[in-house]
Design a protein around this motif. Structure first.
Motif, mmCIF file in Angstrom:
data_model
loop_
_atom_site.group_PDB
_atom_site.id
_atom_site.type_symbol
_atom_site.label_atom_id
_atom_site.label_comp_id
_atom_site.label_asym_id
_atom_site.label_seq_id
_atom_site.Cartn_x
_atom_site.Cartn_y
_atom_site.Cartn_z
ATOM 1 N N THR B 15 0.860 -1.177 0.000
ATOM 2 C CA THR B 15 0.000 0.000 0.000
ATOM 3 C C THR B 15 0.897 1.229 0.000
ATOM 4 O O THR B 15 1.713 1.401 0.888
ATOM 5 N N VAL B 17 1.166 5.314 0.055
ATOM 6 C CA VAL B 17 0.417 6.523 0.389
ATOM 7 C C VAL B 17 1.284 7.737 0.090
ATOM 8 O O VAL B 17 2.428 7.807 0.518
ATOM 9 N N GLU B 18 0.743 8.688 -0.685
ATOM 10 C CA GLU B 18 1.510 9.894 -0.994
ATOM 11 C C GLU B 18 0.626 11.122 -0.839
ATOM 12 O O GLU B 18 -0.569 11.069 -1.095
ATOM 13 N N LEU B 25 -4.364 13.590 -1.691
ATOM 14 C CA LEU B 25 -3.857 12.366 -1.085
ATOM 15 C C LEU B 25 -4.092 11.236 -2.079
ATOM 16 O O LEU B 25 -5.172 11.135 -2.657
ATOM 17 N N VAL B 27 -3.587 6.981 -2.603
ATOM 18 C CA VAL B 27 -3.235 5.670 -2.052
ATOM 19 C C VAL B 27 -3.369 4.649 -3.180
ATOM 20 O O VAL B 27 -4.422 4.571 -3.812
ATOM 21 N N ARG B 29 -2.707 0.473 -4.540
ATOM 22 C CA ARG B 29 -2.558 -0.900 -4.057
ATOM 23 C C ARG B 29 -3.005 -1.851 -5.173
ATOM 24 O O ARG B 29 -3.961 -1.557 -5.892
ATOM 25 N N LEU B 128 -5.568 -0.549 -7.879
ATOM 26 C CA LEU B 128 -6.597 0.314 -7.327
ATOM 27 C C LEU B 128 -5.959 1.629 -6.886
ATOM 28 O O LEU B 128 -4.957 1.640 -6.189
ATOM 29 N N PHE B 130 -6.832 5.208 -5.030
ATOM 30 C CA PHE B 130 -7.762 5.967 -4.201
ATOM 31 C C PHE B 130 -7.222 7.378 -4.125
ATOM 32 O O PHE B 130 -6.096 7.588 -3.685
ATOM 33 N N GLU B 132 -7.922 11.459 -3.129
ATOM 34 C CA GLU B 132 -8.771 12.394 -2.406
ATOM 35 C C GLU B 132 -8.276 13.796 -2.689
ATOM 36 O O GLU B 132 -7.118 14.102 -2.443
#
Lengths: 118, 167
Positions: B15, B17-18, B25, B27, B29, B128, B130, B132
């Protein structure tokens, strides 16, 4: 994300709601500075700058240190850590979340699913 | 970027996250299933509620989960956080393309983020993403200050409570 009401958070939000105060945070991110030099940079009176710094200090975003007649400001430890903590928080959450999703997915796979959405 | 582990086995999928730019944001995966399967697990409430909020992390339980996953549809998630009461998250789906992408609003706050999830096929697996996006840098800073400042404390309190140290 989850936000529960807390006096500390309210102070942080209030402190960061002002453009000048956000500018001060950016400046202090580059280097510590005295109240006098901040007042010069933002073209404000010393009194006005002191008020802003007080607000930031109460919110824990800035720490001041008086040496003789000079009050030096620097970012509070929380301000520097906030971003790293935030990223870490999201990583922890999503890693767990996605591990649980893996389990759900392998169950669907075992149903002999052909991948068509129901 | 790091070399992705070549192992099969979902435990090996990392996973990432950046924080991107001033207000985003991201993410990412990989999942060991085609997009159709991952999309199903994301869009069907009875499946979604089984994984979205793992208790181990948040200490909150998902008590209500209404999702009408189609463009223009609404969702509402309610969590119970023990003594802290319940919290609700709600919004609407701006765009839904089955097996490809879901875009929704987060309307519980003043300056809500727009969340986009995409499902991209890669050699029979799913990448995937994600994503934001907050409406302003200030909104992201608030979320950042808010969650970073508040959550560790809440988690500490929760830990104490679970360890029987709560008075």
């Amino acid at each position: 994300m989850v936000q529960c009401s807390s006096p500390r958070l309210d102070r942080s939000f209030a402190a960061l709601s002002d453009a000048t105060r956000r500018g001060i945070i950016v400046q202090l991110g580059q280097a510590d500075a005295s109240i006098t030099s901040l007042a010069d940079r933002f073209e404000m009176t010393l009194t006005g700058m002191k008020k802003h710094v007080d607000v930031l200090e109460r919110a824990g975003l800035v720490v001041t240190h008086k040496a003789g007649r000079v009050r030096t400001c620097r970012l509070g430890p929380r301000g520097l850590r906030a971003e790293a903590e935030w990223i870490e928080l999201h990583r922890t959450l999503f890693e767990d979340r996605y591990a649980a999703l893996d389990a759900v997915i392998s169950e669907i796979n075992q149903e002999g699913s052909d991948g068509s959405a129901g | 970027m790091d070399q992705q582990d070549k192992d099969t086995g979902s435990a090996r999928n990392r996973t990432v996250v950046e924080r991107k730019g001033d207000r985003e944001l991201v993410v990412t995966r990989t999942f060991d299933a085609p997009p159709g399967v991952v999309y199903r697990a994301w869009s069907q409430p009875e499946l979604f509620r089984r994984w979205w909020m793992p208790r181990s992390v948040s200490g909150v339980a998902l008590v209500a989960c209404d999702m009408d996953v189609r463009t223009g549809g609404k969702y509402r998630l309610e969590f119970s956080a023990g003594d802290a009461g319940t919290m609700a998250f709600y919004g609407k789906y701006l765009e839904v393309v089955p097996n490809e992408r879901i875009v929704w609003t987060n309307d519980e706050g003043e300056a809500g983020a727009i969340t986009t999830v995409t499902f991209e096929e890669q050699d029979g697996k799913t990448l995937l993403r994600f994503h934001e996006a907050y409406p302003s840098e200030a909104a992201l800073e608030e979320a950042l200050q808010g969650s970073a400042a508040g959550l560790p404390e809440q988690l500490d309190q929760l830990e104490e409570l679970l360890a029987g140290g709560g008075g």
